[in-house]
Design an enzyme around this catalytic site. Structure first.
Site, PDB file in Angstrom:
ATOM      1  N   GLU A  62       1.620   0.333  -4.857  1.00  0.00           N
ATOM      2  CA  GLU A  62       1.133   1.625  -5.351  1.00  0.00           C
ATOM      3  C   GLU A  62       2.300   2.603  -5.403  1.00  0.00           C
ATOM      4  O   GLU A  62       2.783   3.046  -4.364  1.00  0.00           O
ATOM      5  CB  GLU A  62       0.044   2.170  -4.431  1.00  0.00           C
ATOM      6  CG  GLU A  62      -1.221   1.338  -4.413  1.00  0.00           C
ATOM      7  CD  GLU A  62      -2.259   1.923  -3.477  1.00  0.00           C
ATOM      8  OE1 GLU A  62      -3.394   2.171  -3.917  1.00  0.00           O
ATOM      9  OE2 GLU A  62      -1.944   2.138  -2.296  1.00  0.00           O
ATOM     10  N   ASP A 111       0.843  -1.187   0.000  1.00  0.00           N
ATOM     11  CA  ASP A 111       0.000   0.000   0.000  1.00  0.00           C
ATOM     12  C   ASP A 111       0.887   1.248   0.000  1.00  0.00           C
ATOM     13  O   ASP A 111       1.880   1.324   0.729  1.00  0.00           O
ATOM     14  CB  ASP A 111      -0.881  -0.028   1.255  1.00  0.00           C
ATOM     15  CG  ASP A 111      -1.806   1.162   1.345  1.00  0.00           C
ATOM     16  OD1 ASP A 111      -2.718   1.259   0.502  1.00  0.00           O
ATOM     17  OD2 ASP A 111      -1.629   1.985   2.273  1.00  0.00           O
TER      18      ASP A 111
END
Length: 932
Positions: free
Chosen positions: A565, A528
């Site tokens: 990400e 993340d």
């Protein structure tokens, strides 16, 4: 804290100021105070100090000899570093009160070295003060106290004072800690050694409990290793299964409402591997204990790993998988254990996806989180009949809003303990049952033909400072989190940001990841907000995984996927503090990043558009306009569609930076040259470095995005076709693909763009088509969607947008066909950028390209024993398309066997004219042709 060359300061007494360094020289005739300090009598009326603020930490101690001051150095000023272990310490009225030590700081006119500037570019302009050569034992002692840098004027008055940020000096002084054992380690006789890195602590005590209620407490002193800052204690085998915490006596700048104080923190182990309910206590277990292994755990064979570039990944939330599955026993719904129910509807569905060619299940966060009550008795249910409200009502979300902090649902991006399975997904959150059931889940997925990816969130924690659910900051305050210029914890991630650029925080990331890989047989990790990590941290993770072997660790670390990400934002943006793990920076590493370019080009617009009706290639831009003024004039739509088609072409190559082709204006360009909102379109150096997707848990589902963007009167059959075509742009490209669970079934979240805390109701995912696709179950929650309600109301009220079994089944069939084509056809698995450049082209992609149509040709000569080429036509327009491919003239070309055998009558109408090389493809269709 009384080193001989450091000036000692007594506590409150007569109005006396202590001077050091140059001040001492000016006061040579003064009387020496006790402890060797120079003293003088202060003026009767001390001046009012300016710039004194001990609630902020604006100075930086970056290594053993260097302190940075956040302003220009005064020409007549002198500077000292103050260390105090006195709770009564203060700076006011131009003087210091409370016991303290002073260390003279010397200005360095040369500033930071090149290496210091490179490692801390955000501090490059600060003034430099040198400490001189401090004996390490004195330095370590100082680091356990309150630290303040003080500016004095020529008269000996304090003119400014601020707290000190200390991560840099801790990394320098305790660099050897990177190799120390942390957490609980077990010897061959089952005896544990418990270790905690707490270099600034004044004392650490291990608190042992016989049960999870905290009963029968026993305090065990721990011993500090001054070389590493690690506190440890050895125990006996009887400690197995005990619950424990640490009592850490430490200075926290966050205590006493930010004024700072010495505190006694009872805190769990950052290296916990098991916990009591709601993470109140750590649980001392050995993950190698046979009692923690479900039946067959060590003998189970995993599905064969596929090359990263070929991976198909299915993104799934643990609770979504089974909470509404009536074929799962009620007590197992929403848990890890549900994945062990091989005959349940959910597991049969996952096995069918694997049969079609899905390789991995990517699980949204499954580590310990702080946002869901783990005891079912503490959870709340919506106090209303949600099904009684109208499809466009505000009632559902209002009812959920009242209990959403206490219900059972959250995406889980709220890390509490990084290396423990989440207790709310266990049938018993108290102790190690969650360990066994997590392993049961991994085994169940493996048995279904799927490998397992974990979504990990090391970029932030749920809480920081002295928060009740803060762990890292209550062990080493001010170290593990990234701080802003004032010493406050940065929150650009939405939550307290961690600082993996710091040595021991980066090590925690590596240790946690390798534990999941080794002890739970996890096959991949999705990071993340990976762009908030240093690139080096991700390379360290990759290296640590690569070092795991089947012989030594039971896993092949080189086969483990690593992606994340790579967004570029926040206080670290544009490499402000270090070289980030962003999309562009990760090129050449083999680590994947999500490709938002193709996503936005297919869907249209971006995730934060004010008008959600902005169209894209897969939603009818220019070819099937929806009348939204946000789309612009007809010419503007045509121009934007051409740009979108170029972005999609680059995406189909694996988003390669250097791929050369003719763009839709007729120019010869590379992927890098194609514009994406001012950034380069292509950025990868190999196809595995771009994760292609058109929807994920973030933002609206694909079905909901198309509901907003397709003309509202679009028939359901055409919606199904555009869903399949949009998914096809991801499935039929080079490189790994990610699919959000349910997109193959037209999954809706009733237009909710951020369903992280929207409860089971809006996140409902059913494999029973008779229950619909969850469209029209109320206006999406106001806390993230109210500004879109005016667009959402008429759509949600339209029953024609609720998918029935015919639509859902057709969508699943089309998806399965595309997945089988991808899995069975070597053309979609070109291994290198060079091979992609050589074999893949867009023959109808120049200035004469048909709007809404992309034609991709792949030469498979010598690659595929069955076919010499594969050609894909994506016809997103409402009209038949007839692109011409000269390379096919005179060839024996037919529809791919999977589509030739499809029950989709429309795709079977696709045809080829060998005389002209023209491919005829029906509207809203992706057709795959093969040439013998």
């Amino acid at each position: 804290m009384r080193p001989p060359h450091v000036h000692s300061r007594p506590g409150p007494g007569p109005r006396v100021l202590r001077a050091v360094g140059p001040i001492a020289a000016a006061l040579a005739l003064a009387l020496l105070a006790p402890g060797g300090a120079v003293a003088f009598t202060a003026p009767a009326e001390p001046p009012v100090s300016e710039g004194v603020d001990l609630t902020r930490q604006r100075a930086h101690w970056i290594d053993a000899t260097t302190v940075l001051w956040p302003a220009e150095l005064g020409p007549e000023s002198t500077y000292t570093l103050v260390a105090s272990d006195d709770d009564g310490f203060d700076v006011s009225d131009g003087r210091i009160t409370g016991d303290h030590d002073l260390l003279e700081l010397t200005p360095d006119p040369d500033g930071l070295t090149e290496e210091q500037r490179r490692s801390r570019p955000h501090l490059a302009d600060l003034a430099v003060l040198e400490t001189g050569d401090i004996p390490r034992e004195h330095l370590r002692e100082a680091l356990t106290g309150r630290l303040v840098v003080v500016e004095w004027d020529a008269d000996g008055d304090v003119t400014a004072a601020t707290g000190v940020q200390i991560p840099g000096v801790l990394d320098d002084v305790y660099a050897e800690a990177v190799d120390a054992d942390l957490g609980v380690f077990w010897d061959a006789r089952g005896r544990p050694t418990v270790s905690l890195w707490a270099p600034t602590a004044r004392s650490v005590t291990l608190e042992l409990f016989t049960d999870s209620t905290g009963g029968n407490r026993r305090a065990v002193p721990m011993r500090r290793d001054d070389r590493t800052g690690v506190w440890s204690v050895k125990g006996g085998s009887a400690w197995t299964g005990r619950f424990y915490t640490f009592d850490v006596r430490v200075f926290s700048p966050y205590a006493d409402d930010g004024r700072g104080a010495f505190v006694d923190n009872r805190v769990t182990d950052p290296y916990s591997v098991s916990l009591s309910t709601d993470s109140a206590l750590s649980h001392m277990v050995d993950l190698a204990d046979p009692d923690l292994a479900p039946r067959g755990w060590h003998e189970r064979d995993k599905p064969e790993a596929v090359p990263f570039r070929d991976a198909s990944v299915y993104e799934l939330h643990v609770r979504d998988h089974s909470v509404f599955d009536a074929t799962v026993p009620a007590d197992l719904r929403g848990t890890f254990a549900a994945f062990g129910e091989t005959e349940s509807a959910g597991m049969r569905d996952l096995a069918a996806l694997a049969e079609d060619g899905m390789d991995y299940v990517h699980l949204l966060p499954v580590f310990d989180i702080g946002s869901v009550p783990e005891d079912p008795a503490d959870r709340a249910e919506p106090p209303c009949d949600l099904g009684s409200f109208a499809p466009d009502s505000e009632g559902q979300q209002a009812c959920i809003d009242g209990i959403r902090a206490q219900d059972a649902f959250n995406w889980g991006y709220d890390p509490y303990h990084y290396t423990v399975p989440e207790g709310s997904y266990g049938t018993d959150p108290d102790g190690s049952a969650r360990v066994i059931e997590f392993r049961t889940m991994v085994g169940g997925l493996n048995d279904a033909g799927l490998r397992v990816v974990m979504d990990v969130v090391y970029n932030h924690t749920h809480q920081a400072g002295q928060g009740e659910q803060s762990v890292l900051d209550r062990v080493v305050p001010g170290y593990h989190h990234r701080l802003d210029a004032d010493g406050a914890v940065a929150t650009s991630t939405c939550c307290p940001n961690t600082a993996p650029e710091h040595l021991m925080t980066g090590r925690l990331v590596v240790d946690s990841v390798t534990t999941w890989a080794r002890e739970y047989k996890v096959d991949g990790f999705r990071f993340d907000l990976m762009g908030h990590h240093p690139k080096q941290n991700m390379l360290d993770v990759r290296a640590a995984l690569d070092a795991l072997t089947l012989e030594e660790d039971g896993v092949d670390g080189k086969a483990i996927l690593l992606y994340g990400e790579g967004w570029n934002f926040g206080e670290v943006a544009d490499d402000a503090r270090f070289e980030q793990a962003t999309q562009i920076n990760m090129a050449g590493t083999g680590i994947g990043t999500f490709n938002d370019r193709l996503r936005d080009a297919v869907r249209g617009g971006g995730p934060f558009d004010g008008d959600p009706g902005v169209q894209g290639f897969g939603s009818g831009l220019y070819t099937d306009p929806n009348a939204s003024p946000a789309n612009g004039t007809e010419q503007e739509q045509a121009d934007r569609l051409r740009r979108y088609q170029d972005l999609i072409k680059v995406g189909l190559t694996g988003n390669l930076r250097d791929y050369r082709f003719t763009d839709s204006s007729g120019r010869e360009v590379t992927g890098w040259d194609v514009d994406y909102n001012g950034a380069p379109g292509g950025y990868s150096l190999s196809p595995q470095e771009a994760i292609t997707y058109v929807d994920a848990h973030d933002n609206e589902t694909l079905y909901d995005a198309l509901a907003y963007k397709l003309p509202p009167t679009t028939p359901m059959d055409d919606r199904v076709r555009m869903q399949a075509l949009s998914l096809g742009t991801a499935l039929l490209g080079q490189g790994p693909v990610l699919v959000h669970a349910g997109s193959e079934r037209l999954r809706s979240k009733s237009l909710d763009r951020n369903s992280y805390d929207s409860g089971d109701w809006f996140n409902r995912f059913s494999r029973d088509c008779s229950e619909g696709n969850n469209f029209g179950v109320g206006l999406p929650p106001a806390w993230d969607n109210e500004d879109k309600w005016s667009y959402a109301r008429p759509l949600l009220a339209d029953p024609a947008l609720v998918a029935d079994c015919a639509a859902i089944d057709a969508s699943r069939d089309r998806f399965g066909e595309l997945l089988r084509i991808r899995e069975s056809t070597p053309a979609f698995s070109l291994g290198t950028a060079e091979e992609i450049q050589e074999r893949l082209s867009f023959p109808a992609g120049d200035a004469g390209e048909i709007p809404g149509v992309i034609t991709m040709h792949i030469d498979t000569t010598g690659l595929d024993e069955e076919w010499t080429s594969v050609t894909v036509v994506f016809n997103a327009s409402p009209d038949p398309a007839e692109p011409r491919v000269d390379a096919l003239i005179g060839g024996d070309v037919a529809l791919h066997p999977v589509q030739a055998g499809s029950d989709d009558e429309v795709v079977r109408e696709s045809a080829f004219d060998p005389d002209t090389g023209v491919l005829n493809v029906p509207p809203r269709t992706v057709a795959v042709f093969v040439a013998d």
